[in-house]
Every structure is written in structure tokens, then in C-alpha cells.
Design a protein around this motif. Structure first.
Motif, short mmCIF file in Angstrom:
data_model
loop_
_atom_site.label_atom_id
_atom_site.label_comp_id
_atom_site.label_asym_id
_atom_site.label_seq_id
_atom_site.Cartn_x
_atom_site.Cartn_y
_atom_site.Cartn_z
N TYR A 1 -0.30 4.45 -10.96
CA TYR A 1 -1.57 4.49 -10.24
C TYR A 1 -2.72 4.00 -11.10
CZ TYR A 1 1.07 7.10 -6.82
OH TYR A 1 2.01 7.47 -5.90
N ASP A 2 -2.50 2.88 -11.78
CA ASP A 2 -3.57 2.37 -12.62
C ASP A 2 -4.09 1.06 -12.02
OD1 ASP A 2 -5.34 2.18 -14.69
OD2 ASP A 2 -3.91 1.32 -16.11
N SER B 1 -9.43 -1.98 -3.16
CA SER B 1 -9.58 -0.91 -4.17
C SER B 1 -10.38 0.25 -3.62
CB SER B 1 -10.27 -1.48 -5.42
OG SER B 1 -10.57 -0.43 -6.31
N GLN B 2 -10.15 1.41 -4.18
CA GLN B 2 -10.90 2.59 -3.77
C GLN B 2 -12.26 2.64 -4.46
OE1 GLN B 2 -10.31 4.46 -1.45
NE2 GLN B 2 -8.12 4.75 -1.14
N HIS B 3 -12.38 1.92 -5.55
CA HIS B 3 -13.65 1.96 -6.27
C HIS B 3 -13.90 0.63 -6.96
CE1 HIS B 3 -11.46 2.29 -10.04
NE2 HIS B 3 -10.67 3.12 -9.40
N ARG C 1 -15.04 3.58 -13.85
CA ARG C 1 -15.34 2.41 -14.67
C ARG C 1 -15.05 2.66 -16.15
NH1 ARG C 1 -17.02 -2.76 -13.99
NH2 ARG C 1 -19.26 -2.61 -14.30
N ARG D 1 -8.90 10.98 -9.57
CA ARG D 1 -7.80 10.27 -8.90
C ARG D 1 -7.52 10.87 -7.53
NH1 ARG D 1 -4.43 6.85 -12.64
NH2 ARG D 1 -6.21 5.93 -13.68
N ASP E 1 -2.99 -3.07 -2.55
CA ASP E 1 -3.75 -1.93 -3.07
C ASP E 1 -3.73 -2.00 -4.61
OD1 ASP E 1 -5.01 0.47 -3.42
OD2 ASP E 1 -3.20 1.68 -3.09
N ARG F 1 -17.12 8.86 -3.25
CA ARG F 1 -17.11 7.95 -4.39
C ARG F 1 -18.14 8.42 -5.42
NH1 ARG F 1 -17.16 2.81 -1.86
NH2 ARG F 1 -14.88 2.90 -1.83
N GLU G 1 -14.27 -2.11 -9.57
CA GLU G 1 -13.59 -2.38 -10.83
C GLU G 1 -13.75 -3.86 -11.11
OE1 GLU G 1 -9.45 -1.32 -13.00
OE2 GLU G 1 -9.67 -0.89 -10.87
N ARG H 1 -4.20 0.55 -6.95
CA ARG H 1 -3.44 1.63 -7.57
C ARG H 1 -2.18 1.90 -6.76
NH1 ARG H 1 -7.87 6.36 -8.69
NH2 ARG H 1 -8.87 5.49 -10.55
N GLN I 1 -10.17 10.08 0.04
CA GLN I 1 -10.80 8.81 0.39
C GLN I 1 -9.84 7.92 1.19
OE1 GLN I 1 -12.90 7.22 -2.97
NE2 GLN I 1 -13.14 5.26 -1.95
N GLU J 1 -12.47 0.76 -17.68
CA GLU J 1 -12.78 -0.58 -18.17
C GLU J 1 -13.51 -0.54 -19.49
OE1 GLU J 1 -14.37 -3.32 -15.17
OE2 GLU J 1 -13.99 -1.73 -13.73
N GLU K 1 0.88 -1.18 0.00
CA GLU K 1 0.00 0.00 0.00
C GLU K 1 0.91 1.22 0.00
OE1 GLU K 1 -3.51 0.98 0.25
OE2 GLU K 1 -2.36 2.84 -0.04
N ASP K 2 0.67 2.15 -0.95
CA ASP K 2 1.61 3.26 -1.10
C ASP K 2 1.36 4.38 -0.09
OD1 ASP K 2 -0.70 3.40 -2.98
OD2 ASP K 2 0.06 5.44 -3.24
N THR K 3 0.14 4.47 0.47
CA THR K 3 -0.10 5.47 1.51
C THR K 3 0.36 4.89 2.85
OG1 THR K 3 -2.06 6.08 0.28
CG2 THR K 3 -1.82 7.03 2.47
#
Lengths: 216, 664
Positions: A59-60, A83-85, B542, B482, A52, B532, A87, A54, B489, B545, A7-9
């Protein structure tokens, strides 16, 4: 169990480590990017990697790709991706690729017991999938006629199944008896045209394989 | 200088012609007296013409360009020829009566200067039309020619005996050359012959080196230069066969005198030499114009006088009539004169006028003026380059900025009212007056074309800058998204974990604070959810994707069934984002205003275009100008260089079709 965290943070990484150590696990390595993570995995061969998605440099989806790499090179190490969101890229493939993989949104960590449970499950070769990801996949567009035939209760059970929970876990969640849950599971698998199996993660695989089929 | 030169030219020309006429008269008298070889009346007239031709052409040019050397060659030449022939006639007349006449002897001596017949055509051959040798390399040749001619002339001046029809007449000079020097004479004579050939070569060299215009100017004289050796050679052959070469000599001399004069006249009047034809043209036009105006004035004054009687009134009416007639008459006469005397210019101007008419009628693009000019000049290499009013840069007809090419083509500025509108590039050597007429005729169209080119360039610039802004906007959205996910977040999650760890490390008896910590974590979770949502509004992650995934999420959040049928083909991120946000707005609009029961979202990728269709079965009647987010959608699509079509008949649903180009 022995855990490596990527985790980078830094603060978040220390928080996660703290949570796992509080629960009696041993955090044997801390990485800030995917390369360091892979090195640590090779060094310690831990039971679990918490990764993590990203991370530097782009950060992908460095985390997901590192996860696939770990699953390939160290099958005994479970990988729990955070993940933060939501996917779904690579996720279905990783989950259906033989267990030992989990995918959770980061805020899911705040339900500490659930998080530790999922971590345990993944380290033991099971699966864990975030309910929101499951919702996304199940609610995916397309001719999902079979899913439409499920009753609301069966839908709930399927969702929990897809998250990787056992029948007893589902029963606890839904305040049902295990027997009732088993009935629902059988009904669901029948409606989806899948063979019944008691094996925990095979059920998830079956569900996800089906979901992937209708998604693709 | 010219104040002196002009009268001098007049005097020389007049003297030459007068001498020629006098010679003709003397010959006619001589014939009556029975002088051998005297010219008859017809011969005399022809002789006058052969003197008058170079004299008049020389005078004509000298009056307009007194410092030009060419007319002076003609003037002095005609005078010298007239004097020598006159001397010959005088000698014949004087010697016929008295063989020992002193006058006869002097006249016979002068008449020996026959090389003058060749000298001025020879000079012309070397220095026509600019008064200089073809190139510096010709200087030695020029020196030799001068040496041969002056040597010959000098020796002839000091011959011991003059050769006449009445035998050898002793020179009246106090000093004469000994006969032993005769070989030297033949050397000079050979030099003169060589000079004649050299003259022909010089003309040829000038013809070869010259452009089309110069070639036309030189051509007639070159023909003559070929004739002289022919005549010298052919004449002697004929003389041997026939026995007498007198008649041939005479007509040869006639041609030798008249031809160069005619050649110069043709070059001046027909091929724009010394730009005199333009002066002639103007003169002709204004003479005719004046005559017609005076006639108009007189006629109207007369008629008005008959009708109204009053002189002041009729004069006014006539003045007005003449004034009104001025412009149309001028144009008409100019066209007539051009048509008659300057055909190329006339045709060119007419062609360009027709082209302008076609442009006005919308049958031709003003940018094609280059092609019309090329036709008008009969020069395929001709090209019109437009000067852009804003930047002063040059652009071609396609609107590409270019540098003026340096490829040997002549450049002529195309302007109007001192403003440079463009540049005409054309092959060198076109008649300057033709080029001028074409440039003037094309100016209006060029002005029109360059404004259009500028407009097109600016439009392209606006479009590309809008695309850049849209792209920057997309990049910015991505960055914000980002930042929200990876910044705020992450911190909230960290905060939540800290709270949870505190909660879990509390001793069992601190249970009272537990619900408060739970509530705090719930708040943190809610804040994360909010973030979010906000981030997804800025740019749905998304989209990473693909459009299909993002649209599926969008459909899931809708309150009515939304059927998504999206291509899995990927397009550039900013194009996909544009399509997503258009779909988003279209869906929001539909749900907000159209009360649909069902919405269809389709995307397809074909031929480098991403198509998006959002169709609902709502109330329809959406308008582009309405405050329903449609202009926003249109802007978003336009920023990507795409098109948006809305079909929304009242009561029959709304279909929004979008095409976004995606370079692949």
C-alpha cells in the motif's frame, strides 16, 4: 475504448467499471494488485489502464510504479492513475515522458464528465493532471519569480493548461472565447520563456518541464 | 582443647628456657673448673638466646592459636635442643671429675642425640606455614624423612659407646647395638642429609606455588634453608683448613636455632601470617589509647580539682574530657601505629581518603573508585564492580551490565551496614587485612558511584523507552492516516460513484431528483476533503515524499509568506515527522501569537544531525514555559533525543533551532 481497472477495493473497482461501461466503454479486465494488472495489460493490450496508487502488498506507490512499467512496455496503453491524496513523486516524470498519462485524485471521479474526458484524453495519448496537483506544483516553493509576473487570469489559464486541457476546454471553463485563451497562452509561454506551440500536450510538457526545473 | 594446650605451651616454653639457662650456668661453672670446650659467659648467653628464641616465638603463636602445629614444632624443638645441650654440659661436668660416673654415662648417652638440632628446623621446612606438606605428592618424602630421623635417633640411643670430650664412654643401656650395624647408621645419616636438601626443596616448592603473600611469609625461612646446606658443606671445608670447627659449629647451631624462629616471627608480624599482626596492632592501639585516656582523665581531674575543688564535679569533667578524647585519639593512634607497623595499609587508607576528598570537591568521579582501589592495592588487575540497588545486577563503571567474571581473581564483597554495594575483584594472595582496609575505605565512594551508575542506566532506559514510544506513536499516526485514506475515504468515493451512476441512469423525466443527487455528491466530496484534512493533520502523506515536500505544503497553507529552504537529503521517517510537526507547531505559534510578516523555515542535514530552523520577524518574547505549544515541541524533540533552542527577545522575532540526531 477498452479499459483495464486496477483497484484493490472491490466496490470502488466495480463502481469505476460501471461508470466507464455506462459511458459505453468496454472494461476488459479487473485487477486487485499491480502484478495482476501487468498480466492483464499484456493479455488485452487495452487503450487505457485506470490504476489505484496504493495497492497490496505494501500500500505504498505500487500503482505509480506499475504505471511507469506499462508506459515503458506498452506505449499504446494510456495510464490514468487515481490517488487518495496529492502526491508528486514520479508524477512529473511520467507526465513529461511523452503523454498517455494522467493523474487524478479519486474524488475527481465524481465529476463524471471531467473524469471521462480525462480518460478519453489519456487513452488518446494526451495528459491529465489533477488541478490540486497542479496547484501544488505551481505553488511550489523556490524562486518562482516568473510565475509571480503572471496576471491572475494568466495564472488560471496556466493551471488549466497544466491539467492538460485544450484551448477550447479552457475557454469553456473560463467562459472566454478561444481567441482570448490563445492570447493568454502566448503571453504565459512568453513570460516563462517557452516557445509557442499549438500541440496540445507539448504545452503541458513545456509547463511541467518548467515546473520541474524550478522544483528541482 | 585450647584450655589444656595453652598451659602446656607455657610449661614447655618455661622448661626449655629454664633448661637453657641452667645449661648456660653449668657451662660457666664448667669453664671455671677447666672443662674443655665449655662455653664462656658470652657463649652461654648466646645459647640461652638460641633456646629462648624458638621457645618464645612458639609460645607467642601457641597462645593465640593453640591448635596450630607450627608453634608446637618450635616449642618442642627448643626444649629438645635445650635438653640435649644440657645433657652434654652435665656429662662434661660429671666425667671431668669421674670418668666412670653413671650420671656422666647417661648424660653422655642423651647428648648423643645431636640430630635434634636439625629436626625441628627440618620439620618447619616441610610443613611451614600451614602445618601440612606442600602437596600430597610429598607424603612419601615425609615418610622417608621420619624414617631417617627416628632411625638415626634410635640407633644413637643404643650406641655401645658415647663420644665425649673425655673419650669413649660405655653406654649404660642394658642393651646396645653391635658395631657391625654401623653401615645402617650411615644410611640413616645420609637420609638425614637428604632430608635437609628435601626440606630446602619443599620450601622452594611452596614458594613457587604460593601467591605473593605466601611467598613473603615463606621467604625468610627459605633463606635459612639455603644456609643449612651451606653451613654443613662450608663448615667441613673450613674445618679441614683451620683444623678446628668447634666455633663454626657453635655459631652454625646458633643460627640454625634462631633463624627459623625469627623467620616465623617475621612472617607472623610483618606478613599477616595467622592474622596475628592485626591482633598485635589492635593490642598496641588499645594499650596506648588506654594509657592516654587514663592520663587525660588524671590530668583533667587534677586540674579540675585544683580549680573547682569538688571531687564529683572534677570527676565528671575528667570523664567528659576522656570521653571526648576517645574517638580522635583512637583515629590518631591507629594511624600512627599503622604508619609505623602496617605501612601498606596506612598508605592505602590514606590514598582512598584523599580520593574521597577529591570526589567531594568534584575533582574526581566516584565511578573511578576502581582505579583508586587498584592503586591502593598496587594491583593493576583490581576492579570494582557496582551492585545496582534496584535490580541487584552488577554493572561496571561505564554503566554496562556485566556478569561477575570468573577469571581466577578473588572476590570481596564491598558492603555497608549489611548491604552489598559492590564487589572488589583482585589478584589472589593480597594481604587480607590490606584488602579489608581498602574495601572499608572505598565503601562510601562505591555507594555513591553505584547510585550514579543506576541513575544513568535508568535515564538511558527512560530515554530509549521514550524513543520507542515516540516511534510507536509515529507508526500509529501512519496507520491512522492510511486507514482514513484507504478505508473511510474509499467508501465515500464508492458511495459518490454509486450516486452518480444512479443519477446518470435515471430517465430524463426524473430531472426533479437531479439537484438532490448533486447536493448529495457535493456532501460526499466535502466529507472526503474533510477526511483528507484530518488525515494530513495526523500525518501528512506528503512526508512519504520527504520533509521538503511536506514543508512546502505546509508553507502553502500559511496566511503569511513562508520561505522554505529544505534539504533534499532524507532522514529516518520518524525524525522527518518530528521535524515536520515541530515546524508545524512553530509556524502555528508564530501566526497565532507573533504577528509576523515573514517566516523562514530551513532544514539541513549534516554530520548525522537534521537541523531545523523556524524564524519569524514577529513580536518575539516567547517563553519555553508559556502555554504556547513550546513544551510540546520540546517534548517531541526530546523524544527523538534532540535539542531545541529558542531565541525570542521581545520585539525582535523568534528563532527556534532544533537538532535531531538521525542514525544514518
Amino acid at each position: 475504448m477498452r479499459v483495464v481497472i486496477a483497484e484493490d477495493t472491490v466496490l470502488l473497482r466495480e463502481g469505476l467499471a460501471g461508470l466507464l461501461e455506462d459511458a459505453g466503454h468496454e472494461v476488459v479486465g479487473r485487477a486487485g494488485d499491480a502484478d495482476a494488472l501487468l498480466t492483464l495489460i499484456g493479455e488485452h493490450e487495452p487503450d487505457l489502464a485506470v490504476v489505484d496508487v496504493r495497492m497490496p502488498p505494501d500500500y505504498d506507490d505500487e500503482g505509480t510504479r506499475a504505471a511507469a512499467e506499462i508506459r515503458r512496455t506498452h506505449p499504446s496503453t494510456g495510464v490514468l492513475v487515481l490517488s487518495q491524496h496529492i502526491e508528486t513523486r514520479h508524477i512529473v516524470e511520467l507526465v513529461t515522458d511523452g503523454g498517455g498519462f494522467g493523474y487524478l485524485l479519486k474524488d475527481r471521479v465524481l465529476d463524471v464528465d471531467d473524469f471521462l474526458d480525462a480518460a478519453r484524453r489519456v487513452a488518446d495519448g494526451g495528459s491529465a493532471l489533477d488541478p490540486q496537483v497542479v496547484a501544488t506544483l505551481i505553488g511550489a516553493p523556490g524562486p518562482v519569480r516568473a510565475l509571480g509576473e503572471l496576471t491572475p487570469r494568466e495564472h488560471e489559464v496556466l493551471t488549466l493548461m497544466a491539467e492538460g486541457r485544450t484551448n477550447s476546454g479552457i475557454a469553456k471553463r473560463l467562459w472566454l472565447t478561444e481567441k482570448t485563451v490563445e492570447t493568454h497562452v502566448r503571453a504565459i509561454l512568453m513570460k516563462l520563456g517557452l516557445t509557442v506551440s499549438d500541440d496540445d500536450h507539448r504545452r503541458v510538457l513545456a509547463v511541467l518541464a518548467y515546473l520541474r526545473a524550478i522544483k528541482g | 582443647m585450647s584450655r589444656v594446650l595453652r598451659p602446656v605451651a607455657c610449661v614447655i616454653a618455661a622448661t626449655a628456657v629454664a633448661t637453657g639457662v641452667a645449661t648456660a650456668v653449668l657451662n660457666v661453672i664448667g669453664e671455671e673448673r677447666g672443662v674443655d670446650h665449655a662455653l664462656g659467659l658470652i657463649g652461654a648467653v648466646l645459647f640461652v638466646i638460641s633456646v629462648a628464641a624458638p621457645a618464645s616465638v612458639g609460645l607467642f603463636v601457641a597462645l593465640r592459636q593453640p591448635t596450630n602445629r607450627i608453634p608446637w614444632i618450635l616449642l618442642v624443638g627448643s626444649l629438645s635442643v635445650a635438653v640435649v645441650i644440657a645433657a652434654s654440659a652435665i656429662a662434661d661436668l660429671a666425667l671431668e671429675g669421674d670418668r666412670s660416673s653413671t650420671l656422666g654415662a647417661w648424660a653422655a648417652l642423651v647428648s648423643q642425640q645431636w640430630p635434634v638440632l636439625f629436626l625441628w628446623p627440618l620439620a618447619l621446612a616441610y610443613v611451614f606455614p600451614d602445618g601440612r606438606l606442600p602437596s600430597p605428592r610429598w607424603r612419601p618424602v615425609g615418610a622417608l624423612v621420619c624414617l631417617a630421623c627416628s632411625g638415626l635417633s634410635l640407633m644413637l640411643l643404643f650406641v655401645p659407646e658415647s663420644d665425649t670430650d673425655y673419650g669413649q664412654i660405655a653406654s649404660p643401656m642394658p642393651f646396645t647395638l653391635p658395631r657391625s650395624l654401623e653401615p645402617v647408621f650411615w644410611v640413616f645419616w645420609a637420609g638425614l642429609l637428604a632430608s635437609l636438601v628435601g626440606g630446602a626443596v619443599a620450601l622452594y616448592a611452596r614458594y613457587r606455588a604460593g601467591d605473593a603473600q605466601r611467598r613473603r611469609q615463606v621467604l625468610w625461612l627459605a633463606y635459612g634453608a639455603v644456609l643449612v646446606p651451606l653451613w654443613l658443606g662450608g663448615g667441613s671445608v673450613v674445618a679441614r683448613v683451620v683444623g678446628s670447627s668447634d666455633d663454626i659449629d657453635f655459631f652454625g647451631i646458633m643460627i640454625l636455632q634462631v633463624w627459623p624462629a625469627v623467620a616465623v616471627a617475621v612472617a607472623v608480624t610483618r606478613h599477616g601470617l595467622y592474622a596475628i599482626d592485626r591482633v598485635l596492632n589492635r593490642t598496641l592501639v588499645y594499650v596506648v589509647l588506654t594509657a592516654l585516656l587514663v592520663a587525660t582523665y588524671a590530668l583533667v581531674a587534677l586540674l579540675a580539682g585544683l580549680v573547682v575543688g569538688g571531687s564529683a564535679l572534677s570527676a565528671s569533667v575528667a570523664t567528659i574530657a576522656a570521653a571526648l578524647a576517645f574517638r580522635p585519639l583512637l583515629a590518631r593512634i591507629q594511624a600512627l601505629v599503622d604508619h609505623r607497623f602496617a605501612r601498606a595499609r596506612f598508605d592505602a587508607v590514606r590514598l582512598l581518603r584523599n580520593f574521597l576528598d577529591q570526589v567531594r570537591d568534584g575533582h574526581a568521579e566516584p565511578e573511578d573508585v576502581g582505579a583508586a582501589v587498584s592503586l591502593a592495592l598496587a594491583d593493576p588487575s583490581a576492579e570494582v564492580v557496582f551492585r545496582l540497588p534496584e535490580t541487584g545486577a552488577y554493572a561496571n563503571r561505564h554503566g554496562h551490565l556485566i556478569e561477575l567474571p570468573d577469571d581466577g581473581r578473588d572476590r570481596v564483597m564491598i558492603g555497608r551496614d549489611e548491604r552489598e554495594l559492590g564487589v572488589l575483584l583482585h589478584a589472589p594472595g593480597l594481604p587480607p587485612d590490606l584488602v579489608r582496609a581498602v574495601v572499608d575505605g572505598a565503601a562510601v565512594t562505591v555507594e555513591l558511584a553505584r547510585l550514579r551508575v543506576e541513575l544513568r542506566l535508568q535515564l538511558a532506559e527512560v530515554e530509549s523507552s521514550r524513543a520507542r514510544i515516540a516511534q510507536a506513536g509515529y507508526a500509529e499516526r501512519r496507520r491512522i492516516e492510511r486507514d482514513l485514506h484507504d478505508g473511510a475515504q474509499q467508501r465515500l468515493v464508492t458511495l459518490g460513484i454509486v450516486l452518480r451512476r444512479i443519477q446518470r441512469s435515471l430517465p430524463r423525466d426524473a430531472i426533479a431528483i437531479d439537484p438532490a443527487l448533486d447536493a448529495a455528491v457535493d456532501e460526499v466530496t466535502a466529507a472526503i476533503a474533510d477526511l483528507r484534512t484530518i488525515a494530513a493533520g495526523v500525518r501528512p502523506p506528503r512526508l512519504d515524499e520527504g520533509l521538503a515536500a511536506a514543508l512546502a505544503d505546509l508553507a502553502r497553507g500559511a496566511t503569511v509568506p513562508v520561505e522554505v529552504s529544505a534539504t533534499a537529503d532524507r532522514a529516518p521517517p520518524e525524525v522527518e515527522a518530528a521535524a515536520y510537526f515541530v515546524a508545524c507547531e512553530a509556524l502555528t505559534n508564530a501566526l497565532k501569537h507573533a504577528s509576523p510578516t515573514h517566516v523562514v523555515v530551513e532544514t539541513a542535514r549534516e554530520n548525522g544531525v537534521l537541523r531545523l530552523l523556524v524564524a519569524d520577524d514577529g513580536v518575539g518574547g516567547a517563553e519555553t514555559g508559556g502555554g504556547m505549544g513550546l513544551p510540546g515541541m520540546a517534548d517531541r524533540v526530546a523524544a527523538q533525543g534532540g535539542t531545541l533552542a529558542i531565541d525570542s527577545p521581545p520585539g525582535a522575532g523568534t528563532r527556534i533551532a532544533v537538532q535531531l540526531p538521525c542514525a544514518s
